[in-house]
Scaffold this active site. Structure first.
Site, PDB file in Angstrom:
ATOM      1  N   CYS A 116       0.835  -1.206   0.000  1.00  0.00           N
ATOM      2  CA  CYS A 116       0.000   0.000   0.000  1.00  0.00           C
ATOM      3  C   CYS A 116       0.866   1.251   0.000  1.00  0.00           C
ATOM      4  O   CYS A 116       0.466   2.290  -0.542  1.00  0.00           O
ATOM      5  CB  CYS A 116      -0.952  -0.015   1.186  1.00  0.00           C
ATOM      6  SG  CYS A 116      -0.134  -0.159   2.792  1.00  0.00           S
ATOM      7  N   HIS A 361      -1.542   1.082   7.503  1.00  0.00           N
ATOM      8  CA  HIS A 361      -2.026   1.088   6.124  1.00  0.00           C
ATOM      9  C   HIS A 361      -1.937   2.505   5.563  1.00  0.00           C
ATOM     10  O   HIS A 361      -2.272   3.483   6.240  1.00  0.00           O
ATOM     11  CB  HIS A 361      -3.469   0.587   6.074  1.00  0.00           C
ATOM     12  CG  HIS A 361      -4.025   0.487   4.687  1.00  0.00           C
ATOM     13  ND1 HIS A 361      -3.476  -0.326   3.722  1.00  0.00           N
ATOM     14  CD2 HIS A 361      -5.082   1.105   4.103  1.00  0.00           C
ATOM     15  CE1 HIS A 361      -4.171  -0.211   2.609  1.00  0.00           C
ATOM     16  NE2 HIS A 361      -5.159   0.660   2.814  1.00  0.00           N
TER      17      HIS A 361
END
Length: 998
Positions: A116, A361
């Protein structure tokens, strides 16, 4: 809530009247040998009526076909009757769902595990139209030579022209040789990627493409050190250093303006941190600050959300709200005045979700340059946010609504040269945003002013051309032709995949509908009503598969066919009775067989079954009478007549078995465990040789049953009458083993007495000047387990390795120095003790313990590793105790504890070992210059925030402990973060140390 019904749980099924009636029929057949038609009907349960409306399919009725299909409108979890949507889902993902909504809707990138961080940065770069055009303008020859550039251009082309809503990022990630499963820092990834692209584009023949990274992202700063006495700047102050982003502190900062003020603030160098001025020839007070020289078109701010905690030597994330404006005026923050109005607009916000430093994330919120709309890029998921970077009416905990704040102009250094030279200043309100997770901010320069029709370059900007002119004068927006052709082929392949899936789905739905109609049609014809009507038998298992499978197997009746080729009565619960019409339909479509009609009922199996049932009844009756004798023998009752030995353990398990119709494997070997290897009776003291005496009738029953199961196993069923003699050889061997065990038990007891405190694992108070010895903690743990094992644990305990071998393995063969360190010491209230560990390091033992170990384990006393406790500041003379008086008594604690605490606790005790621990040294470098001089300050060395330092090994074994490196095979060493080492991003960069915090 009602109580669940458990009335029938775990209860044995009670036989009905039909089972008793069948037993009578079988006894009659066994006696007469005659079988009538009525017997066939009763035993095969043909007489039972056709079942109607049962909840489940019953086994004791061959005419029951209930439960094979669900009721009308019902479904099941799997098979033919599951929901049609689930059946379609089993075909695989629908590629049509991956179709991009429109050309204006951006595409997402696949997350390959933990990528990510890369996806968010790639989306930020792609949404920058100037950079995208630069990538599309790279010539084909260079793309062929540079795999990274080729894969980046290909990825951008897919994001631009592909019909798919999600683009696979694997080729680009694989080209960079990144580990898909390791989370990395997005800021570090952007910095290294831009550096790699800059190097790769040096060979481009297109001038604008060759410098696209520098034109868009590179700015410059200088670290200015000024003497407070003579007012002169250092030589290094004139050097400008390039940057791709500015790293700002946010701890105790509320907004971006405060962080920029802190970044450009003036630091005073005085006291121990004075600066050595070459002009003055001495150390003097000075000031140091960072000055912005040029600003890039895309200005990136990296917010230092991670701070280092010295107490725990870990990093912590700052989760406080941080504000930043929609537009930012950077004109007055330059070190020299600029005629340009340097207004920057917020274009992207990189967000890190989660509180952990090495996990979490990354998502990116990016503004479309053409529409002005904000989009959230969360790997594969892309969603519109509207005019607000965090969504219209945002109420999340990490983003606050928009508010207005007066535009405040701030000087970078507070000096006179930072004044505005006639530039227009916007004094209106500025929209502000705040976030607790914003990790990187990206701003783009809005407008360029011109003076006297001349384009301004020089101070204030690295490249002052408009974004439209950064690559080509023409609107070169689309990907190059060769990439467009590739994307066209991919789109055509995608369209074809969607069409094939649609046809496959339609065909599957049609097939399911036809199969369901077929099953219901055949089941409506299966019942056989009159007893005289012909019929066929079919396997219930196959019938269930056929009724519940989308693709039924070939008709298979072999599971209900006996060795004689007929249908045995024992299979009546595993088969159903079908009409001739239904059987013919199934056989015609699915082939297979064999066909078993009402004429194929096996008479031979019926006669054998009758005989087996009668035999089983007789065996059960006889075993019941023998069981009473066995229980009496187990209770110690005396019997008249001949007696025989059997194994007590075997007899116990024989009694536990229930519902036995015939001898089985467990009936074999009633005397196997009491028979010795010489064929005689095993001494009862041996393990598992406990035995009992049973009467002759019971022994004969055991012998008969054992021979019926294993007729060739004569050894397992040896006969031992009551007067059998015990094996003399086995008795002698057992006596010898008992003597050895007694000797070993006595030796362990003596060791426990010699090492009373060591066995209990208690700490001993250590005194300076006394001689101690060191042993591995792991060896002491094994030794402690070995000498304290008792009962069942004695056999499981393993004798520790020889002390001589252990001591040799602790020393370096080349230098004869120690490869492991002693465990650290603690010093409280005047008492020195060692920390405890069962696995790591070396543990201190007393001199008496060491001498006892040498006697007990045949070790040479001179090979011992000796140790002494020392205090740097000679506090030992105030400590209670001595070499001979190791235990610390209560009265010792009253001896000037305050004085001991004040003087001794400030100087931690150390352990001096003979031999010493292996040591090593390293050399620190900045560029080609060696950093040395213990009294030099960072200012003297011209070392500033963001400088890169690297180390080399001097191969001199002094000053630094490297016991962990040399004994990595014995100790578990915590590995440092690998970062991007080993990837293409750092392929030509020496191992470096960044002296900065994220």
């Amino acid at each position: 809530m009602s109580r669940p019904t458990t009335r029938s749980k775990n209860k044995r099924h009670k036989p009905d009247n039909n089972e008793g009636f069948s037993s009578e029929i079988l006894r009659k057949i066994h006696l007469t040998g005659e079988i009538t038609e009525d017997d066939i009907h009763q035993l095969y349960m043909i007489w039972k009526p056709v079942c109607q409306g049962c909840r489940i399919n019953t086994k004791d009725n061959p005419n029951c076909f209930c439960g094979l299909v669900p009721p009308s409108g019902g479904t099941r979890k799997s098979g033919l009757w599951q929901k049609m949507s689930d059946i379609v889902l089993s075909l695989g993902p629908d590629p049509c769902k991956d179709l991009r909504v429109s050309n204006e809707s951006p595409a997402g990138l696949t997350n390959l595990g933990a990528t990510c961080y890369a996806n968010s940065i790639l989306q930020c770069l792609y949404m920058n139209t100037a950079f995208r055009r630069g990538v599309f303008s790279i010539e084909l020859d260079l793309l062929k030579k540079q795999p990274v550039l080729h894969q980046l251009a290909r990825l951008f082309a897919q994001l631009h022209s592909s019909k798919m809503a999600v683009i696979d990022s694997a080729p680009f990630i694989k080209t960079l040789e990144l580990d898909n499963g390791v989370q990395q820092d997005s800021h570090e990834f952007l910095t290294l990627l831009l550096s790699l692209l800059e190097r790769s584009l040096r060979h481009s023949k297109i001038s604008k493409a060759r410098t696209i990274v520098q034109d868009l992202f590179r700015g410059s700063v200088s670290n200015v050190t000024r003497c407070s006495m003579c007012g002169r700047d250092s030589e290094a102050s004139s050097k400008m250093e390039d940057f791709y982003e500015l790293e700002l502190n946010i701890k105790d900062m509320k907004n971006l303006n405060e962080s920029l003020d802190d970044y450009l603030s003036v630091e005073e160098l005085k006291g121990d941190n004075q600066y050595f001025c070459e002009s003055c020839g001495e150390r003097v007070n000075a000031t140091r600050c960072i000055k912005l020289r040029t600003l890039p078109y895309v200005l990136n701010f990296q917010l230092k959300r991670y701070v280092f905690l010295p107490k725990t030597t870990t990093k912590k994330k700052i989760t406080s709200l941080f504000s930043f404006p929609r537009e930012l005026d950077m004109g007055r923050r330059l070190s020299e005045p600029s005629l340009l109005e340097l207004i920057y607009d917020l274009s992207a916000v990189l967000i890190h979700k989660g509180n952990a430093v090495n996990s979490g994330h990354y998502v990116a919120h990016i503004k479309d340059e053409h529409t002005g709309q904000w989009w959230e890029f969360d790997d594969e998921h892309v969603s519109m946010l509207g005019d607000h970077p965090f969504g219209e009416g945002s109420s999340s905990s990490t983003a606050k609504p928009v508010w207005n704040e007066p535009l405040v102009q701030s000087s970078c250094t507070g000096e006179k040269d930072s004044t505005v030279n006639g530039n227009l200043i916007n004094t209106g309100d500025v929209q502000m945003f705040s976030s607790a997770d914003a990790y990187m901010l990206m701003y783009k320069r809005r407008t360029i002013q011109k003076v006297d029709n001349m384009q301004l370059t020089g101070c204030g900007s690295s490249n002052m051309e408009t974004p439209e002119k950064l690559v080509y004068e023409s609107n070169n927006y689309c990907p190059p032709f060769h990439l467009l052709e590739e994307i066209k082929e991919l789109n055509e392949s995608y369209d074809d995949t969607c069409q094939q899936y649609k046809l496959k789905k339609e065909k599957e739905v049609e097939n399911i509908t036809e199969r369901r109609q077929e099953v219901r049609s055949v089941l409506s014809e299966v019942p056989v009503h009159p007893l005289e009507e012909s019929y066929f038998w079919i396997s219930t298992d196959w019938l269930r598969q056929w009724a519940d499978s989308i693709t039924p197997p070939v008709l298979d009746n072999t599971s209900i066919q006996c060795l004689h080729g007929g249908v045995p009565v024992s299979k009546v619960g595993a088969m159903k009775r079908l009409s001739t019409n239904a059987w013919n339909k199934l056989l015609l479509k699915y082939n297979g067989g064999p066909a078993l009609s009402n004429k194929d009922n096996c008479i031979n199996c019926l006669l054998d079954g009758a005989h087996s049932m009668v035999s089983a009844d007789n065996y059960r009756d006889r075993r019941a009478s023998m069981k009473e004798l066995a229980e009496a023998a187990l209770a110690g009752r005396s019997f008249d007549g001949p007696l025989y030995y059997v194994s007590r353990a075997w007899l116990l398990q024989w009694l536990r078995r229930k519902n036995v119709d015939s001898p089985c494997e467990a009936d074999a070997g009633p005397t196997a465990s009491i028979r010795c290897p010489h064929g005689l009776l095993m001494p009862e003291q041996a393990a598992g040789a406990k035995r009992l005496l049973v009467p002759e009738s019971l022994w004969l029953f055991f012998y008969e049953s054992a021979n019926a199961v294993k007729p060739d196993d004569l050894l397992g069923c040896s006969t031992f009458p009551v007067d059998s003699e015990v094996c003399a050889r086995c008795s002698a061997e057992l006596s010898q083993v008992a003597c050895l065990e007694d000797s070993l038990r006595a030796a362990k007891l003596k060791q426990r007495q010699n090492h009373e405190k060591l066995v209990l694992g208690k700490n001993i108070a250590l005194s300076p000047g006394c001689r101690y010895y060191l042993l591995p903690s792991s060896w002491l743990t094994k030794w402690r387990t070995y000498i304290t094992a008792s009962g069942k644990n004695v056999s499981a305990s393993v004798e520790p390795e020889s002390l001589d071998n252990i001591l040799d393995s602790l020393k370096c063969e080349k230098h004869s120095h120690l490869l492991e360190r002693p465990l650290s010491l603690t010093y409280k209230r005047g008492i020195v003790v060692q920390r405890v560990s069962n696995t790591d390091g070396l543990t201190i033992i007393t001199e008496d313990d060491w001498k006892f170990f040498c006697e007990e384990w045949n070790c040479t006393e001179e090979k011992g590793i000796s140790a002494k406790i020392e205090f740097p500041n000679c506090v030992s003379n105030k400590l209670p105790g001595s070499c001979k008086d190791v235990p610390v008594l209560d009265e010792h604690l009253s001896i000037s504890l305050d004085e001991a605490n004040d003087e001794a606790e400030s100087s931690l005790p150390i352990i001096k070992t003979i031999p010493e621990v292996v040591k090593e040294n390293q050399i620190l470098h900045k560029g080609s210059r060696v950093i040395d001089g213990e009294s030099a300050t960072l200012a003297d060395m011209n070392i500033f925030s963001g400088d890169v330092l690297w180390v080399t090994d001097s191969e001199v074994h002094e000053n630094r402990d490297i016991a962990d490196e040399l004994s990595e095979g014995k100790m578990v060493v915590e590995q440092t973060e690998a970062g991007f080492r080993g990837t293409l991003l750092t392929s030509n960069i020496t191992t470096q140390l960044l002296i900065q915090e994220k």
